[in-house]
Design a protein around this motif. Structure first.
Motif, PDB file in Angstrom:
ATOM      1  N   ASP A   5     -23.588   7.775   2.195  1.00 16.32           N
ATOM      2  CA  ASP A   5     -24.240   8.357   3.350  1.00 16.32           C
ATOM      3  C   ASP A   5     -24.129   7.211   4.319  1.00 16.32           C
ATOM      4  OD1 ASP A   5     -24.447  10.611   2.272  1.00 16.32           O
ATOM      5  OD2 ASP A   5     -26.774  10.386   1.748  1.00 16.32           O
ATOM      6  N   GLU A   6     -24.417   5.813   4.074  1.00 20.54           N
ATOM      7  CA  GLU A   6     -24.348   4.843   5.084  1.00 20.54           C
ATOM      8  C   GLU A   6     -22.817   4.570   5.476  1.00 20.54           C
ATOM      9  OE1 GLU A   6     -26.168   1.219   3.653  1.00 20.54           O
ATOM     10  OE2 GLU A   6     -28.080   2.605   2.883  1.00 20.54           O
ATOM     11  N   LEU A  11     -18.695   5.186   9.853  1.00 22.10           N
ATOM     12  CA  LEU A  11     -17.495   5.547  10.299  1.00 22.10           C
ATOM     13  C   LEU A  11     -17.549   6.482  11.389  1.00 22.10           C
ATOM     14  CD1 LEU A  11     -14.600   6.177   9.718  1.00 22.10           C
ATOM     15  CD2 LEU A  11     -15.019   8.029   8.194  1.00 22.10           C
ATOM     16  N   LEU A  12     -18.587   7.204  11.479  1.00 23.20           N
ATOM     17  CA  LEU A  12     -19.021   8.368  12.714  1.00 23.20           C
ATOM     18  C   LEU A  12     -19.441   7.516  13.958  1.00 23.20           C
ATOM     19  CD1 LEU A  12     -18.923  11.309  13.325  1.00 23.20           C
ATOM     20  CD2 LEU A  12     -21.485  11.280  12.703  1.00 23.20           C
ATOM     21  N   ASP A  31     -24.467  13.744  12.682  1.00 20.83           N
ATOM     22  CA  ASP A  31     -24.810  13.970  11.366  1.00 20.83           C
ATOM     23  C   ASP A  31     -23.636  13.803  10.744  1.00 20.83           C
ATOM     24  OD1 ASP A  31     -25.548  15.198   8.949  1.00 20.83           O
ATOM     25  OD2 ASP A  31     -25.748  17.248   9.811  1.00 20.83           O
ATOM     26  N   PRO A  32     -23.535  12.773   9.654  1.00 16.34           N
ATOM     27  CA  PRO A  32     -22.571  12.339   8.999  1.00 16.34           C
ATOM     28  C   PRO A  32     -22.080  13.262   7.841  1.00 16.34           C
ATOM     29  CG  PRO A  32     -24.349  11.336   8.342  1.00 16.34           C
ATOM     30  CD  PRO A  32     -24.848  11.895   9.581  1.00 16.34           C
ATOM     31  N   GLN A  33     -22.824  14.330   7.462  1.00 16.01           N
ATOM     32  CA  GLN A  33     -22.721  15.294   6.626  1.00 16.01           C
ATOM     33  C   GLN A  33     -21.868  16.377   7.036  1.00 16.01           C
ATOM     34  OE1 GLN A  33     -23.700  14.878   3.539  1.00 16.01           O
ATOM     35  NE2 GLN A  33     -24.504  13.025   4.035  1.00 16.01           N
TER      36      GLN A  33
END
Length: 66
Positions: A5-6, A11-12, A31-33
């Protein structure tokens, strides 16, 4: 937050910095998800953006033309 997740969040953030000047990127979700966090008008062909993934956004390379 686990390591994956980190990494997704980092990356985002990097992508957001790269494409911040792109005239087609309307909004980038934090939201990285999300699989497609970027709202883009280039791929939609109209003023109404569609959601695209990071790979599509970086492959477009419109951010380099500014």
């Amino acid at each position: 937050m686990n390591q994956i997740d980190e990494l997704k969040q980092q990356l985002l953030w990097v992508t957001t910095e790269l494409v911040s000047e792109c005239p087609y990127c309307i909004c980038i979700s934090d939201d990285p998800q999300l699989r497609a966090p970027i709202s883009c008008t280039k791929y939609s062909g109209s003023k109404n953006p569609i959601l695209v993934n990071i790979s599509a956004c970086l492959a477009c390379q419109e951010y380099k033309k500014q």
